[in-house]
Write a protein that holds these residues in place. Structure first.
Motif, short mmCIF file in Angstrom:
data_model
loop_
_atom_site.label_atom_id
_atom_site.label_comp_id
_atom_site.label_asym_id
_atom_site.label_seq_id
_atom_site.Cartn_x
_atom_site.Cartn_y
_atom_site.Cartn_z
N GLU A 47 0.85 -1.18 0.00
CA GLU A 47 0.00 0.00 0.00
C GLU A 47 0.89 1.24 0.00
OE1 GLU A 47 -3.27 0.53 -0.08
OE2 GLU A 47 -3.74 -1.60 -0.32
N PRO A 48 0.65 2.19 -0.87
CA PRO A 48 1.49 3.39 -0.88
C PRO A 48 1.46 4.06 0.49
CG PRO A 48 0.11 3.30 -2.83
CD PRO A 48 -0.36 2.20 -1.93
N PRO A 49 2.63 4.26 1.11
CA PRO A 49 2.67 4.85 2.45
C PRO A 49 2.41 6.35 2.42
CG PRO A 49 4.88 4.51 1.65
CD PRO A 49 3.97 3.93 0.60
N GLN A 50 2.08 6.89 3.58
CA GLN A 50 1.92 8.34 3.66
C GLN A 50 3.27 9.04 3.51
OE1 GLN A 50 -0.11 9.19 7.35
NE2 GLN A 50 -2.12 8.67 6.51
N ARG A 51 4.31 8.41 4.04
CA ARG A 51 5.66 8.95 3.92
C ARG A 51 6.56 7.88 3.30
NH1 ARG A 51 8.32 10.82 9.03
NH2 ARG A 51 7.58 8.80 9.83
N TRP A 52 7.05 8.16 2.11
CA TRP A 52 7.90 7.20 1.43
C TRP A 52 9.29 7.17 2.07
CZ3 TRP A 52 6.69 3.60 -2.07
CH2 TRP A 52 5.49 3.71 -2.76
N ALA A 53 9.85 5.96 2.12
CA ALA A 53 11.24 5.79 2.57
C ALA A 53 12.08 5.39 1.38
CB ALA A 53 11.31 4.71 3.65
N PRO A 54 13.35 5.75 1.36
CA PRO A 54 14.22 5.26 0.29
C PRO A 54 14.46 3.77 0.45
CG PRO A 54 15.52 6.36 1.97
CD PRO A 54 14.08 6.57 2.33
N GLY A 55 14.77 3.11 -0.65
CA GLY A 55 15.07 1.69 -0.59
C GLY A 55 13.89 0.81 -0.90
N ALA A 56 14.12 -0.50 -0.76
CA ALA A 56 13.14 -1.51 -1.16
C ALA A 56 12.06 -1.75 -0.12
CB ALA A 56 13.87 -2.83 -1.44
N TRP A 57 12.27 -1.27 1.11
CA TRP A 57 11.39 -1.65 2.21
C TRP A 57 10.65 -0.42 2.75
CZ3 TRP A 57 11.02 -6.80 3.28
CH2 TRP A 57 11.99 -7.63 2.68
N GLN A 58 9.34 -0.43 2.60
CA GLN A 58 8.51 0.60 3.22
C GLN A 58 8.01 0.13 4.58
OE1 GLN A 58 8.52 3.58 1.69
NE2 GLN A 58 9.82 2.48 0.22
N THR A 59 7.92 -1.19 4.77
CA THR A 59 7.53 -1.74 6.06
C THR A 59 8.66 -1.51 7.05
OG1 THR A 59 6.28 -3.48 4.92
CG2 THR A 59 6.78 -3.82 7.26
N PRO A 60 8.40 -0.84 8.19
CA PRO A 60 9.49 -0.50 9.10
C PRO A 60 10.00 -1.71 9.89
CG PRO A 60 7.41 0.23 10.00
CD PRO A 60 7.11 -0.26 8.61
N ARG A 61 11.21 -1.60 10.37
CA ARG A 61 11.80 -2.61 11.24
C ARG A 61 11.11 -2.58 12.58
NH1 ARG A 61 16.87 -0.99 10.96
NH2 ARG A 61 16.89 0.19 12.91
N PRO A 62 10.81 -3.73 13.17
CA PRO A 62 10.19 -3.73 14.50
C PRO A 62 11.10 -3.05 15.52
CG PRO A 62 10.06 -5.90 13.50
CD PRO A 62 10.96 -5.08 12.63
N ARG A 63 10.49 -2.41 16.49
CA ARG A 63 11.27 -1.73 17.55
C ARG A 63 11.95 -2.76 18.44
NH1 ARG A 63 10.22 3.65 18.09
NH2 ARG A 63 8.44 4.49 16.97
#
Length: 389
Positions: free
Chosen positions: A373-389
């Protein structure tokens, strides 16, 4: 006279019936009517489906020449152990047909005297390979140079190149074919040669994990030796600390064969684990009339290395970060934290020369993709899903 004509039409209708109506399923396995894959390859007709029971098939090599065929592994899938055998001195399977689909099969241990034994040697037609595994082969897949051939590889795994001193064993080597697509696949464990090498006229490298891994010693991770059209989106591409070459992605090292040479790199995570640095991308110079057109946008560079330096083209929003700590699950975890300053630092990638640069999927371990799903804030790179805390 009318009856004879009517009967003739019935006969003609039967002769012209679609081949699919006559298609059969051929089942292969220890307790099936057909016990060897080679026999199924000899018996199968256009439109048939060959279903292979799970188990290990040693030295059961085959040549497939049908124009339309589906070959599928049942259950956990069969394992084809070369066991010193090959078909035509080339491979475990040789594909020389029209439209062939292969699903859920493992190819292991291909060896031939010329040191280029393949799990699959693809020579002609259109070949689609899904959910399959290529382990410890001199080449996982090796193609011909048929300019009309097309190869589609999805959700597959390539691993463990043989360690033969002086030999070059690519995990996936594509010749001068028309079109090559690699999607949702995992490639790791190279040695001296490349993880992916392709001379295809048109290349689509999407949402893959092309990471050599801690034990890998590959040369290039991704090479386009003759340029061509290449779209590289949403991949994680990484070289190990033990690489035999400082460059991750190489384009045009052997000159430019095509009239049109265009490289688009968007939303890839490029990882260099060499402690002394390396080269994320190298564009080789061509003659004036073959100068490549390049865009690199919203890629994430992890580790030390040069990217835009000396390369022609547009380089937009390709930030760098340090190499993260090791992760037991994937060797490295290159997903960004949810609160990183890099998230939202870039803008959504546009369409460039009719190529959509915005990713629509992410890679899924161990192989596959998930819709993004297109995120509200794009991140660079292949992964938009964030790393777990």
């Amino acid at each position: 006279m009318l009856r004879r004509t009517h009967r003739g039409l019935l006969v003609l209708s039967a002769l012209l019936a679609p081949a699919a109506a006559m298609a059969a399923e051929l089942r292969v396995g220890p307790n099936e009517p057909i016990q060897r894959i080679a026999e199924a390859a000899r018996l199968a007709q256009d439109g048939d489906t060959v279903s292979i029971q799970p188990g290990t098939y040693r030295g059961d090599v085959a040549l497939w020449t049908q124009n339309r065929l589906t070959i599928r592994g049942l259950g956990d899938g069969p394992v084809l152990e070369a066991a010193g055998q090959s078909i035509e001195g080339k491979a475990i399977w040789v594909i020389r047909g029209g439209d062939i689909q292969i699903n859920n099969i493992t190819f292991r241990g291909a060896r031939v005297p010329h040191l280029n034994g393949a799990g699959i040697r693809f020579e002609r037609g259109r070949l689609s390979i899904t959910n399959s595994r290529f382990i410890d082969n001199e080449n996982g897949i090796l193609t011909s140079n048929d300019p009309s051939a097309r190869l589609f590889v999805e959700n597959c795994q390539f691993d463990n190149a043989p360690r033969h001193p002086g030999a070059l064993h690519h995990l996936l080597y594509v010749g001068q074919i028309d079109r090559f697509t690699l999607r949702g696949s995992r490639l790791q464990g190279g040695y001296n040669a490349h993880l992916v090498k392709t001379r295809a006229r048109s290349n689509h490298i999407e949402y893959n994990w092309i990471v050599d891994g801690p034990d890998g010693e590959a040369s290039y991770e991704l090479e386009f030796p003759e340029g061509g059209l290449a779209t590289v989106i949403g991949n994680t591409i990484g070289q190990s600390a033990n690489t035999s070459n400082t460059t991750l992605i190489s384009y045009g090292a052997e000159g430019y064969r095509s009239d049109e040479n265009r490289l688009a790199l968007s939303h890839n995570t490029l990882v260099n684990e060499r402690p002394t640095g390396g080269i994320f991308l190298r564009i080789w110079p061509g003659k004036t009339e073959t100068t490549p057109v390049v865009i690199a946008r919203n890629n994430l560079l992890v580790g030390l290395g040069a990217f835009a330096l000396g390369n022609p083209g547009e380089f937009i929003d390709n930030p760098s970060t340090i190499l993260p700590a090791a992760s037991s699950e994937h060797a490295i975890d290159i997903r960004l934290a949810p609160d990183t300053l890099l998230r939202g630092h870039i803008s959504a990638a546009p369409t460039w020369r009719d190529i959509p640069l915005q990713p629509t999927h992410e890679f899924r371990h161990p192989a596959g993709t998930v819709a993004l799903e297109p995120p509200q804030r794009w991140a660079p790179g292949a992964w938009q899903t964030p790393r777990p805390r």
